[in-house]
Design a protein around this motif. Structure first.
Motif, PDB file in Angstrom:
ATOM      1  N   GLU A  54      45.180  63.929  -7.942  1.00 60.33           N
ATOM      2  CA  GLU A  54      45.844  64.022  -6.654  1.00 60.33           C
ATOM      3  C   GLU A  54      47.195  64.732  -6.710  1.00 60.33           C
ATOM      4  O   GLU A  54      47.608  65.367  -5.726  1.00 60.33           O
ATOM      5  CB  GLU A  54      46.032  62.614  -6.060  1.00 60.33           C
ATOM      6  N   ARG A  55      47.888  64.658  -7.834  1.00 61.21           N
ATOM      7  CA  ARG A  55      49.232  65.239  -7.896  1.00 61.21           C
ATOM      8  C   ARG A  55      49.209  66.750  -7.672  1.00 61.21           C
ATOM      9  O   ARG A  55      50.128  67.305  -7.057  1.00 61.21           O
ATOM     10  CB  ARG A  55      49.883  64.915  -9.253  1.00 61.21           C
ATOM     11  N   THR A  56      48.162  67.435  -8.158  1.00 60.99           N
ATOM     12  CA  THR A  56      48.125  68.889  -8.007  1.00 60.99           C
ATOM     13  C   THR A  56      46.837  69.405  -7.376  1.00 60.99           C
ATOM     14  O   THR A  56      46.765  70.579  -7.001  1.00 60.99           O
ATOM     15  CB  THR A  56      48.302  69.591  -9.366  1.00 60.99           C
ATOM     16  N   GLY A  57      45.814  68.569  -7.268  1.00 60.66           N
ATOM     17  CA  GLY A  57      44.588  68.997  -6.611  1.00 60.66           C
ATOM     18  C   GLY A  57      43.571  69.683  -7.495  1.00 60.66           C
ATOM     19  O   GLY A  57      42.585  70.220  -6.995  1.00 60.66           O
ATOM     20  N   VAL A  58      43.770  69.661  -8.833  1.00 63.86           N
ATOM     21  CA  VAL A  58      42.758  70.202  -9.738  1.00 63.86           C
ATOM     22  C   VAL A  58      41.792  69.082 -10.117  1.00 63.86           C
ATOM     23  O   VAL A  58      42.001  67.923  -9.757  1.00 63.86           O
ATOM     24  CB  VAL A  58      43.399  70.809 -11.013  1.00 63.86           C
ATOM     25  N   ASP A  59      40.720  69.413 -10.852  1.00 65.72           N
ATOM     26  CA  ASP A  59      39.793  68.363 -11.254  1.00 65.72           C
ATOM     27  C   ASP A  59      40.268  67.693 -12.534  1.00 65.72           C
ATOM     28  O   ASP A  59      40.550  68.351 -13.535  1.00 65.72           O
ATOM     29  CB  ASP A  59      38.375  68.918 -11.450  1.00 65.72           C
ATOM     30  N   LEU A  60      40.387  66.374 -12.488  1.00 62.08           N
ATOM     31  CA  LEU A  60      40.730  65.591 -13.668  1.00 62.08           C
ATOM     32  C   LEU A  60      39.527  65.529 -14.605  1.00 62.08           C
ATOM     33  O   LEU A  60      39.650  65.619 -15.819  1.00 62.08           O
ATOM     34  CB  LEU A  60      41.146  64.180 -13.266  1.00 62.08           C
ATOM     35  N   ASN A  61      38.350  65.372 -14.025  1.00 62.87           N
ATOM     36  CA  ASN A  61      37.116  65.410 -14.799  1.00 62.87           C
ATOM     37  C   ASN A  61      35.994  65.976 -13.938  1.00 62.87           C
ATOM     38  O   ASN A  61      36.072  65.969 -12.709  1.00 62.87           O
ATOM     39  CB  ASN A  61      36.739  64.043 -15.369  1.00 62.87           C
TER      40      ASN A  61
END
Length: 385
Positions: free
Chosen positions: A243-250
Motif C-alpha cells: 500500500e505504501r507505494t502501490g507495487v506488488d509485495l507478492n
C-alpha cells in the motif's frame, strides 16, 4: 585459429552492469572456452566522470578477483568512458550493447542501440509489455541484428545437466511444478523512491523476481521432451499490493501446459524462499528439487516417491548433484559467450533463449498486471516513440 572477439558497449553503471562487465574480463579458459573472447570497448553513463569511476573500480581488482585477468591483460586499457548512451550506440568500435538500465528504460535503450546498428543483450524483464518487445524484435529482424533477453541461468552448467536428466526419462512424466523466488526485503525500511518500491521504475516483485521462476518453468516444462503445448495458458493470478507505494509485495500465478501438467509460480518481497526446493518438479517416478537461489543455483537433488507411493521402476535412492559455476566467474560469462557465438555465426537469436519464449513470458506478465490492482497497470510503454 584465434578466438572471435566481441567488443561490448555497457549501458549504465549499476550493480548488475558491474557483475556483467567483470565476467567479460575473466579468462575464458577458466570455463573451458577457447573459441570466443570479449573486450569492453566503451562504458556509457550520465557523465564521463561516472563512466570513468566505473572503469577505475574495475581496474582496481585484487589478484584473487576473477576479472583481474582481463585487467592485467589490457582489456580495459582502451575502454572509452562516455557521458551519453548515444555515444556508445554510435561508437564504431562497439559491436554489441549490454543494456543494464532500470526496467522502464529497457525498451528505449535497446531500440536506440538496434537503430544504430548494434546487436543487443537486454536485462530482464525484457520490456514492460509485449508491444515494446514486439517492436524490438521487428527492428532486429529488419536490420538483421542479434537480440536477446538476459536469462543467464539458461547457460549455466546446471541447466545443461538438468536437460540431460529430463532427456534420459528416469523421472517420467511431470505431474506438477512449483517455482519461487522470494526475499525478505524489509520493505518498510526502504526508500519509497528506490527501484524495487517505485512503480514508475517498474518496481515490485513480479518484474524484478518473476523472470526466475518463469525461466525454470520454461526449462523444466516448456522444453521438456514430452511437452507438446507451445502456448501454455495462465489459469489465474493474485497480487498483494504494497500500500505504501502501490507495487506488488507478492505475486502468485498458475500455468498449464495442456497434456503435461500445471505449475504454480510465486514471488515475494517479504519472505525468503526455501533453501532446498525453491524449484520443484514432481514427476511420476521421482521428484527433482533445485537449491536456492534459483537465479544462481548450482545443486539439485533427485528423490524417490514416498513409501506409500513406492514405484519399483522409479527412482529408488535419493541423490545429490553439484554443477558449479566456474571459479572466478559470477555466472554471466556463459551468456556472453552465447551472444558472441551467435553474432559470429550470423544468428539473430539464440536457440536456448529464442524470441518466442521471451514473448510468452512477457505475455504472462502483461496479463498478471492487467488482472491485478497495482500502480503498474497505469504504466505506459514507449513503443512507437
Amino acid at each position: 585459429m584465434a578466438p572471435y572477439t566481441l567488443r561490448w558497449g555497457i549501458i549504465s553503471t549499476g550493480w548488475i552492469c558491474t557483475q556483467f562487465t567483470q565476467d567479460l574480463l575473466v579468462d575464458p579458459k577458466s570455463r573451458s572456452v577457447s573459441d570466443v573472447s570479449h573486450k569492453v570497448a566503451a562504458v556509457g553513463s550520465r557523465s564521463v566522470e561516472s563512466a570513468q569511476i566505473f572503469i577505475n573500480k574495475l581496474k582496481s581488482a585484487k589478484d584473487d578477483d576473477g576479472w583481474s585477468w582481463g585487467v592485467n591483460n589490457g582489456l580495459l586499457d582502451d575502454t572509452k568512458p562516455l557521458g551519453t548512451y548515444d555515444e556508445v550506440y554510435n561508437d564504431s568500435d562497439v559491436d554489441a550493447i549490454y543494456v543494464g538500465t532500470p526496467n522502464t528504460m529497457h525498451h528505449q535503450c535497446a531500440k536506440a542501440a538496434l537503430l544504430a546498428g548494434k546487436h543487443v543483450l537486454c536485462e530482464k524483464p525484457f520490456c514492460l509489455n509485449s508491444a515494446e518487445l514486439e517492436e524490438l524484435i521487428s527492428i532486429a529482424r529488419s536490420k538483421n541484428l542479434f537480440l536477446m533477453e538476459v536469462v543467464w541461468v539458461r547457460f549455466h552448467p546446471i541447466a545443461y545437466a538438468l536437460e540431460e536428466v529430463l532427456r534420459a526419462g528416469q523421472l517420467g512424466k511431470p505431474q506438477r511444478f512449483f517455482g519461487d523466488l522470494s526475499f525478505d526485503n524489509k520493505m518498510d525500511t526502504q526508500d519509497p523512491s528506490s527501484r524495487l518500491l517505485n512503480p514508475s521504475l517498474g518496481g515490485g516483485s513480479l518484474l524484478d523476481l518473476g523472470p526466475y521462476p518463469a525461466l525454470w518453468a520454461m526449462l523444466l516444462l516448456h522444453r521438456h521432451p514430452l511437452n507438446q503445448d507451445k502456448n501454455p495458458k495462465l489459469l489465474f493470478s493474485h497480487q498483494t499490493v504494497y500500500e505504501r507505494t502501490g507495487v506488488d509485495l507478492n505475486t502468485r500465478w498458475c500455468l498449464e501446459w495442456k497434456g503435461l501438467c500445471q505449475g504454480l509460480l510465486s514471488t515475494d518481497l517479504a519472505s525468503f524462499g526455501l533453501k532446498t526446493g525453491s524449484i520443484v518438479l514432481q514427476c511420476e517416478h521421482g521428484d527433482l528439487l533445485i537449491d536456492y537461489p534459483p537465479y544462481r543455483a548450482e545443486s539439485f537433488e533427485i528423490h524417490p516417491k514416498p513409501d506409500l507411493a513406492s514405484d519399483k521402476e522409479g527412482v529408488q535412492k535419493a541423490s545429490r548433484h553439484h554443477h558449479p559455476i566456474a571459479p572466478g566467474n559470477y555466472g554471466m560469462s556463459y551468456e556472453a559467450d552465447e551472444v558472441a557465438r551467435c553474432i559470429r555465426d550470423g544468428r539473430q537469436q539464440s536457440d536456448r533463449m529464442p524470441w518466442e519464449e521471451s514473448l510468452l513470458v512477457q505475455g504472462w506478465f502483461d496479463q498478471i498486471i492487467r488482472d491485478g490492482n497495482t500502480k503498474l497497470k497505469d504504466l505506459r510503454g514507449t513503443e512507437g516513440q
